[in-house]
Design a protein around this motif. Structure first.
Motif, PDB file in Angstrom:
ATOM      1  N   GLU A  51      35.584  25.444  37.842  1.00  0.00           N
ATOM      2  CA  GLU A  51      36.864  26.643  37.754  1.00  0.00           C
ATOM      3  C   GLU A  51      37.574  26.672  38.622  1.00  0.00           C
ATOM      4  OE1 GLU A  51      36.235  29.542  33.608  1.00  0.00           O
ATOM      5  OE2 GLU A  51      34.636  29.800  35.558  1.00  0.00           O
ATOM      6  N   GLN A  52      37.022  26.495  39.943  1.00  0.00           N
ATOM      7  CA  GLN A  52      37.852  26.383  41.290  1.00  0.00           C
ATOM      8  C   GLN A  52      39.400  26.287  41.419  1.00  0.00           C
ATOM      9  OE1 GLN A  52      34.722  25.259  44.440  1.00  0.00           O
ATOM     10  NE2 GLN A  52      33.485  26.929  43.894  1.00  0.00           N
ATOM     11  N   ARG A  53      40.156  26.443  41.822  1.00  0.00           N
ATOM     12  CA  ARG A  53      40.920  26.444  42.098  1.00  0.00           C
ATOM     13  C   ARG A  53      41.523  25.189  42.286  1.00  0.00           C
ATOM     14  NH1 ARG A  53      46.127  27.551  44.385  1.00  0.00           N
ATOM     15  NH2 ARG A  53      48.058  28.070  43.173  1.00  0.00           N
ATOM     16  N   ALA A  54      40.938  24.669  43.801  1.00  0.00           N
ATOM     17  CA  ALA A  54      41.501  23.644  44.604  1.00  0.00           C
ATOM     18  C   ALA A  54      41.197  22.820  43.098  1.00  0.00           C
ATOM     19  CB  ALA A  54      40.899  23.581  45.614  1.00  0.00           C
ATOM     20  N   SER A  55      40.085  22.624  42.792  1.00  0.00           N
ATOM     21  CA  SER A  55      39.226  21.322  41.915  1.00  0.00           C
ATOM     22  C   SER A  55      40.932  21.449  40.434  1.00  0.00           C
ATOM     23  CB  SER A  55      38.442  21.279  41.349  1.00  0.00           C
ATOM     24  OG  SER A  55      37.667  20.441  40.368  1.00  0.00           O
ATOM     25  N   VAL A  56      41.356  22.533  40.162  1.00  0.00           N
ATOM     26  CA  VAL A  56      41.522  22.691  38.574  1.00  0.00           C
ATOM     27  C   VAL A  56      43.352  22.118  39.037  1.00  0.00           C
ATOM     28  CG1 VAL A  56      42.657  24.071  37.189  1.00  0.00           C
ATOM     29  CG2 VAL A  56      40.556  24.604  37.616  1.00  0.00           C
ATOM     30  N   ARG A 119      35.467  26.711  17.863  1.00  0.00           N
ATOM     31  CA  ARG A 119      36.896  27.110  16.827  1.00  0.00           C
ATOM     32  C   ARG A 119      38.124  27.675  17.573  1.00  0.00           C
ATOM     33  NH1 ARG A 119      34.366  31.596  15.329  1.00  0.00           N
ATOM     34  NH2 ARG A 119      32.879  31.528  16.231  1.00  0.00           N
ATOM     35  N   LEU A 120      37.649  28.200  18.845  1.00  0.00           N
ATOM     36  CA  LEU A 120      38.679  28.708  19.384  1.00  0.00           C
ATOM     37  C   LEU A 120      39.180  28.308  21.406  1.00  0.00           C
ATOM     38  CD1 LEU A 120      38.510  32.445  18.851  1.00  0.00           C
ATOM     39  CD2 LEU A 120      39.598  30.877  17.611  1.00  0.00           C
ATOM     40  N   LEU A 121      40.318  27.834  21.208  1.00  0.00           N
ATOM     41  CA  LEU A 121      40.846  27.158  22.506  1.00  0.00           C
ATOM     42  C   LEU A 121      40.581  28.274  23.486  1.00  0.00           C
ATOM     43  CD1 LEU A 121      43.368  24.277  20.794  1.00  0.00           C
ATOM     44  CD2 LEU A 121      40.982  23.409  21.579  1.00  0.00           C
ATOM     45  N   ARG A 122      39.956  27.577  24.663  1.00  0.00           N
ATOM     46  CA  ARG A 122      40.195  28.699  25.417  1.00  0.00           C
ATOM     47  C   ARG A 122      40.585  27.934  27.010  1.00  0.00           C
ATOM     48  NH1 ARG A 122      35.538  31.110  22.810  1.00  0.00           N
ATOM     49  NH2 ARG A 122      35.770  33.289  22.939  1.00  0.00           N
ATOM     50  N   VAL A 123      41.284  28.030  28.088  1.00  0.00           N
ATOM     51  CA  VAL A 123      41.712  27.805  29.106  1.00  0.00           C
ATOM     52  C   VAL A 123      41.128  28.610  30.057  1.00  0.00           C
ATOM     53  CG1 VAL A 123      44.121  28.969  29.057  1.00  0.00           C
ATOM     54  CG2 VAL A 123      43.964  26.491  29.959  1.00  0.00           C
ATOM     55  N   THR A 124      40.560  26.985  31.221  1.00  0.00           N
ATOM     56  CA  THR A 124      40.400  27.747  32.194  1.00  0.00           C
ATOM     57  C   THR A 124      41.953  28.524  32.985  1.00  0.00           C
ATOM     58  OG1 THR A 124      38.997  25.490  32.615  1.00  0.00           O
ATOM     59  CG2 THR A 124      39.890  26.806  34.572  1.00  0.00           C
ATOM     60  N   PRO A 125      40.721  29.384  33.617  1.00  0.00           N
ATOM     61  CA  PRO A 125      41.828  30.666  34.250  1.00  0.00           C
ATOM     62  C   PRO A 125      42.907  29.982  35.769  1.00  0.00           C
ATOM     63  CG  PRO A 125      40.073  31.911  33.526  1.00  0.00           C
ATOM     64  CD  PRO A 125      40.058  30.611  33.684  1.00  0.00           C
ATOM     65  N   GLY A 732      35.337  34.607  37.005  1.00  0.00           N
ATOM     66  CA  GLY A 732      36.076  33.357  36.952  1.00  0.00           C
ATOM     67  C   GLY A 732      35.752  32.341  37.834  1.00  0.00           C
ATOM     68  N   GLY A 733      36.583  30.976  37.992  1.00  0.00           N
ATOM     69  CA  GLY A 733      37.224  30.145  39.079  1.00  0.00           C
ATOM     70  C   GLY A 733      35.789  30.180  40.242  1.00  0.00           C
ATOM     71  N   GLY A 734      34.471  30.467  39.745  1.00  0.00           N
ATOM     72  CA  GLY A 734      33.351  30.002  40.706  1.00  0.00           C
ATOM     73  C   GLY A 734      33.333  31.392  41.556  1.00  0.00           C
ATOM     74  N   ARG A 748      34.991  40.220  47.418  1.00  0.00           N
ATOM     75  CA  ARG A 748      34.402  39.006  46.693  1.00  0.00           C
ATOM     76  C   ARG A 748      32.932  38.370  46.937  1.00  0.00           C
ATOM     77  NH1 ARG A 748      39.468  34.927  46.161  1.00  0.00           N
ATOM     78  NH2 ARG A 748      39.806  36.631  44.114  1.00  0.00           N
ATOM     79  N   PHE A 749      31.611  37.676  45.434  1.00  0.00           N
ATOM     80  CA  PHE A 749      30.975  37.553  45.827  1.00  0.00           C
ATOM     81  C   PHE A 749      31.261  36.059  45.034  1.00  0.00           C
ATOM     82  CE2 PHE A 749      28.878  41.220  46.931  1.00  0.00           C
ATOM     83  CZ  PHE A 749      29.420  42.018  45.896  1.00  0.00           C
ATOM     84  N   THR A 750      30.668  35.443  45.408  1.00  0.00           N
ATOM     85  CA  THR A 750      31.115  33.378  44.830  1.00  0.00           C
ATOM     86  C   THR A 750      29.402  33.105  44.230  1.00  0.00           C
ATOM     87  OG1 THR A 750      31.198  32.540  47.740  1.00  0.00           O
ATOM     88  CG2 THR A 750      30.416  31.071  45.609  1.00  0.00           C
ATOM     89  N   LEU A 751      29.785  33.027  42.878  1.00  0.00           N
ATOM     90  CA  LEU A 751      28.905  32.777  41.947  1.00  0.00           C
ATOM     91  C   LEU A 751      27.223  32.235  42.875  1.00  0.00           C
ATOM     92  CD1 LEU A 751      31.159  33.235  38.855  1.00  0.00           C
ATOM     93  CD2 LEU A 751      29.679  34.817  40.069  1.00  0.00           C
TER      94      LEU A 751
END
Length: 761
Positions: A51-56, A119-125, A732-734, A748-751
């Motif tokens: 979910e990290q932005r750079a990887s996405v 059942r429901l489609l979700r998308v990475t933010p 989200g996004g780690g 902001r905390f890194t998960l």
């Protein structure tokens, strides 16, 4: 850690990844290799990275317009939070793409964990940031040419306004959009020209196609969810191969000519590297090609190791101590190879060349022309782009031709995020180079090019090119105007003889040579006799040898060799005392310090080569001889430089094998079981080590939804552990964004640094 009802847990990415099969997880790691470095400890860490932005954004580079549009639709209609059903997604597409195409696109997105859910489609933010256009963007009825014409008529203020919208958000807010505003205002003029679209009294939008023109991208319709069509133009593959082979022969001829020119006169290397514009033009004039062509030839020769910068042997007469561009010793073995092998080296070099030869001659940011072989031509992504463009053309089928604009439209649809770097101009230049190299003929991929592009065995590539090349012939057609026509490629032995006695006048499917006094003298200097030249034309010409050619050879041979030079250090002798007396009376005698020893013999302290060169320059026709009196070829060999040791290239990490990916998945499963065991054993460890899992994400998501405070254990980048109570805002996004009452601010905390989580009662 507080226990919660599984039914109340949000459906998070880590949970969905846990439901995937081992093979599907291995495919995910193969498609997104950055997720595997370093190996994730468990699925929670894998989900956080995914979910990290750079990887996405890296993962979305390879998506098509349809796939990115589905991401945008899901993000807009709740796919980030509650999810979107497949049926609802079908309604959003509204018949703009076939259902099967949508299903295939969803499979691509699921395989990369960009879209997930059962059942429901979700998308990475972070995936919504990869869509470079609004899902329902404003469009214009203007064509690309009309847009370009309208842009050329803009004032500086108007163009600056459009450029700002093209490089940021296409939506702009301005009071000048209100009705009743003076029509002389820039916004009103742009609205009237169709370069802006009115949304409301304070909002305008830049049409997507206008933004593409401003950014230099290929103009496409963002609402088109099916790939653009290519008009069917099938060429017979024999015709395609013949055209490609003709280009290959022309390229080899030009490479030979440039190597010969650099061997005769090495070109100085610029202080910043590369070859100066003046030297490039000199080479182009000497070879008879344009500046763009000589740039391509030089880049190919350097990439293949046939020329290099260094100290040539022998050094130029006016040596300044600087390096020179000259042929390497490898060039001699390339000259000796057959045509197919020589072409293969050049073509493979072009495919893998991390440079863009077509930029040679363009202007740099300082408005200076870009020099051939300079660092400005380097582009590490050029091989990837080149292969992709040719792959798109190859996928059309054997003998299927397409125009550069059609290929550009296909590339823009297949890789919209590449459109700025790989616009229509870059694709046009790439296809032009592919044609010049002999990979493309008549707008279609040739058989040798297809084999080379698909990394076929060398034997297959050589066989395809050998089959495409016209068969060598062993005859010529001598014309009355002293031209010699070769209606096809000559066998090597005859080619060497013809090139020695005649000069190329025009090249192509049939090469035309011209015989003149200078070329005949060149052959005689190389040791050929008049009788041998007569026999050459008599035995290999299918037309009668014209009398004018016979007279020319005899006339030059009669005067050639009457004056002879040898090694004394050097000596000049002549059976005709009057001729030698004429030499001694000329200015060249003083330059060479000639001294008569006898009526027919003179000596000089100059080198034999200098004696011959200066005598010829003065209008005489001396011939070199050895100690026995036989005529010898004393032409100086071209300069050569040692092949430069290649700089050790940065080795890209070797991609893991399928077995390694499978082993990594097994380690992920083991780490997940260990994390679950740790949770059942008490949750927070006394040593502050991590106990993260899918439940940690679920608990944080629940806290965000119900607005509860949580107590988290956290280890910062310096390794300092702490426990604090915070109010989660988003996850989200780690990352965890939470309000920290102690600081009175959002932190902001890194998960993956969160060691424990518990709801605060």
């Amino acid at each position: 850690m507080t226990d919660i009802d599984p039914a109340d847990q949000p459906y998070v990415l880590a949970t969905w990844l846990g439901e995937r099969s081992d093979a599907e997880l291995a495919d995910l790691l193969r498609l997104r290799p950055d997720l595997a470095v370093p190996p994730p400890a468990n699925l929670s860490v894998l989900a956080s990275r995914a979910e990290q932005r750079a990887s996405v954004l890296r993962a979305t580079d390879d998506l098509s317009v349809l796939e990115l549009t589905l991401v945008g639709l899901l993000a807009r209609d709740g796919g980030i939070d509650s999810g979107v059903s497949r049926e609802r997604l079908g309604e959003l597409v509204a018949g703009r793409a076939p259902a099967r195409a949508v299903d295939r696109a969803l499979t691509v997105l699921r395989d990369r964990a960009l879209v997930w859910g059962s059942r429901l489609l979700r998308v990475t933010p972070a995936a919504r940031d990869a869509v470079g256009w609004r899902i329902d963007p404003a469009t214009t009825d203007l064509t690309a040419d009309q847009i370009a014409d309208a842009l050329s008529a803009l004032t500086e203020d108007e163009r600056r306004l459009l450029t700002t919208l093209a490089t940021s958000s296409p939506i702009g807010r301005t009071r000048d959009a209100a009705p009743g505003t003076s029509p002389d205002r820039p916004v009103q003029r742009l609205l009237a020209s169709g370069l802006l679209v009115w949304l409301d009294e304070q909002t305008v939008e830049l049409p997507h196609q206008v933004g593409q023109v401003l950014r230099g991208a290929t103009v496409t319709d963002p609402g088109a969810l099916t790939p653009p069509t290519v008009r069917g133009r099938k060429r017979p593959i024999a015709e395609v191969n013949a055209a490609a082979a003709g280009e290959a022969l022309e390229l080899i001829r030009h490479c030979e000519a440039v190597l010969a020119a650099l061997g005769d006169s090495p070109a100085p290397t610029l202080k910043a590297g590369g070859l100066g514009v003046r030297e490039s033009r000199r080479l182009a004039k000497a070879v008879g090609i344009d500046d763009g062509r000589v740039g391509l030839v030089l880049e190919l020769l350097a990439g293949a190791g046939l020329i290099a910068s260094g100290a040539p042997d022998p050094l130029p007469a006016s040596d300044t101590g600087d390096d020179y561009w000259a042929p390497t010793v490898v060039a001699d073995s390339w000259f000796d190879a057959d045509t197919a092998h020589r072409w293969q080296l050049l073509a493979q070099t072009w495919i893998d060349l991390p440079r863009r030869p077509w930029t040679v001659g363009l202007r740099d940011p300082n408005d200076k022309p870009i020099a051939a072989l300079s660092e400005e031509v380097r582009a590490s992504g050029a091989p990837r782009d080149r292969r992709f463009v040719l792959d798109v053309l190859a996928e059309l089928g054997t003998g299927a031709a397409a125009t550069p604009d059609e290929v550009a439209a296909l590339v823009a649809w297949r890789r919209p995020r590449w459109s700025v770097r790989l616009g229509s101009s870059a694709i046009g230049h790439t296809l032009a180079e592919a044609t010049a190299v002999g990979l493309v003929g008549r707008g279609a991929i040739a058989s040798p090019g297809r084999s080379l592009l698909h990394d076929g065995p060398a034997e297959s590539v050589l066989a395809d090119m050998a089959a495409a090349l016209p068969k060598p012939i062993d005859y010529v057609l001598v014309q009355a105007d002293l031209t010699v026509v070769a209606p096809g490629p000559l066998v090597p032995e005859l080619l060497a003889q013809i090139q020695l006695v005649a000069d190329v006048e025009s090249a192509g499917a049939a090469t035309v040579y011209r015989v003149g006094e200078t070329s005949v003298r060149r052959a005689l200097d190389a040791g050929r006799t008049a009788a041998e030249l007569h026999a050459l034309f008599a035995s290999h010409s299918k037309t009668p040898v014209p009398q004018a050619l016979t007279y020319l050879i005899d006339d030059v041979a009669r005067r050639h060799g009457r004056l002879r030079a040898g090694v004394a250090r050097s000596f000049v002798r002549c059976d005709d005392p009057a001729t030698l007396a004429e030499v001694l009376a000329s200015p060249v005698a003083e330059a060479l310090a000639l001294r008569a020893l006898a009526p027919t013999v003179a000596v000089s302290q100059a080198e034999l080569g200098d004696v011959l060169e200066k005598l010829r320059g003065a209008g005489f026709a001396p011939a070199g001889e050895d100690s026995s009196g036989a005529i010898v070829d004393l032409r100086r060999p071209g300069a050569r430089v040692p092949k430069r040791r290649e700089r050790t290239a940065r080795r890209a990490p070797t991609p893991p094998t399928q077995e390694q990916y499978e082993q990594l998945v097994r380690q992920l499963r083991a780490g997940e079981r260990a994390a679950a065991t740790s949770q059942r054993g008490g949750g927070v460890r006394s040593d502050g080590s991590r106990a993260g899992s899918a439940a940690t994400m679920a608990l944080l998501q629940l806290a965000v939804e119900v607005g509860r405070s949580v107590r988290i254990g956290y280890v910062d980048a310096q390794g300092i552990a702490s426990v604090r109570i915070v109010d989660p805002v988003s996850v989200g996004g780690g990352q965890l964004d939470a309000f920290d009452p102690a600081d009175g601010a959002i932190r902001r905390f890194t998960l993956h640094r969160v060691t424990s989580v518990a709801l605060v009662e």
